[in-house]
Design an enzyme around this catalytic site. Structure first.
Site, PDB file in Angstrom:
ATOM      1  N   CYS A  62       0.865  -1.166   0.000  1.00 17.19           N
ATOM      2  CA  CYS A  62       0.000   0.000   0.000  1.00 17.19           C
ATOM      3  C   CYS A  62       0.910   1.226   0.000  1.00 17.19           C
ATOM      4  O   CYS A  62       2.022   1.162  -0.503  1.00 17.19           O
ATOM      5  CB  CYS A  62      -0.962  -0.016   1.197  1.00 17.19           C
ATOM      6  SG  CYS A  62      -0.138   0.051   2.808  1.00 17.19           S
ATOM      7  N   ARG A  63       0.460   2.322   0.566  1.00 17.94           N
ATOM      8  CA  ARG A  63       1.273   3.533   0.575  1.00 17.94           C
ATOM      9  C   ARG A  63       2.437   3.411   1.566  1.00 17.94           C
ATOM     10  O   ARG A  63       3.575   3.700   1.236  1.00 17.94           O
ATOM     11  CB  ARG A  63       0.398   4.743   0.923  1.00 17.94           C
ATOM     12  CG  ARG A  63       1.150   6.055   0.972  1.00 17.94           C
ATOM     13  CD  ARG A  63       0.193   7.222   1.206  1.00 17.94           C
ATOM     14  NE  ARG A  63       0.931   8.462   1.336  1.00 17.94           N
ATOM     15  CZ  ARG A  63       1.307   8.980   2.497  1.00 17.94           C
ATOM     16  NH1 ARG A  63       1.033   8.358   3.632  1.00 17.94           N
ATOM     17  NH2 ARG A  63       1.978  10.110   2.526  1.00 17.94           N
TER      18      ARG A  63
END
Length: 105
Positions: A62-63
């Site tokens: 993800c981020r």
């Protein structure tokens, strides 16, 4: 939870290793920056469990690593996965350590 660093992921990609890369961010995030993972947004994971391989290494990102970690914990607890690896630091770490030209958000 098992983790993989961005340098280890780059090595897998460079070597053409047989693994699966899954991005659990939202589509608008993937438009900003991506590392060629299959996009399965976090909120759609329960409907897409079958898309996560059980036969090879699966790297989830993800981020920053938080959402992917949550997804991995859920899949391990509810579906018995043992081959999932969280990308430590997420795509932000990729931008910092591998591709400094990648846009960060």
């Amino acid at each position: 939870m098992k983790e993989i660093t961005v340098k280890e992921l780059k090595k897998l990609k460079d070597e053409g290793a047989d693994f699966q890369l899954i991005d659990v961010r939202e589509p608008n995030e993937a438009e900003i920056a991506a590392i060629d993972g299959e996009l399965i947004p976090m909120n759609s994971v329960p409907q897409n469990v079958e898309k996560f391989s059980k036969d090879k290494q699966v790297v989830v990102h993800c981020r920053s690593g938080k959402r992917s970690g949550d997804v991995i914990s859920w899949l391990e607890a509810n579906h018995g996965y043992e081959n999932l690896y969280n990308l430590k630091g997420g795509i932000l770490a990729w931008a910092d350590e591998i591709d400094p030209n990648m846009m960060k958000y």
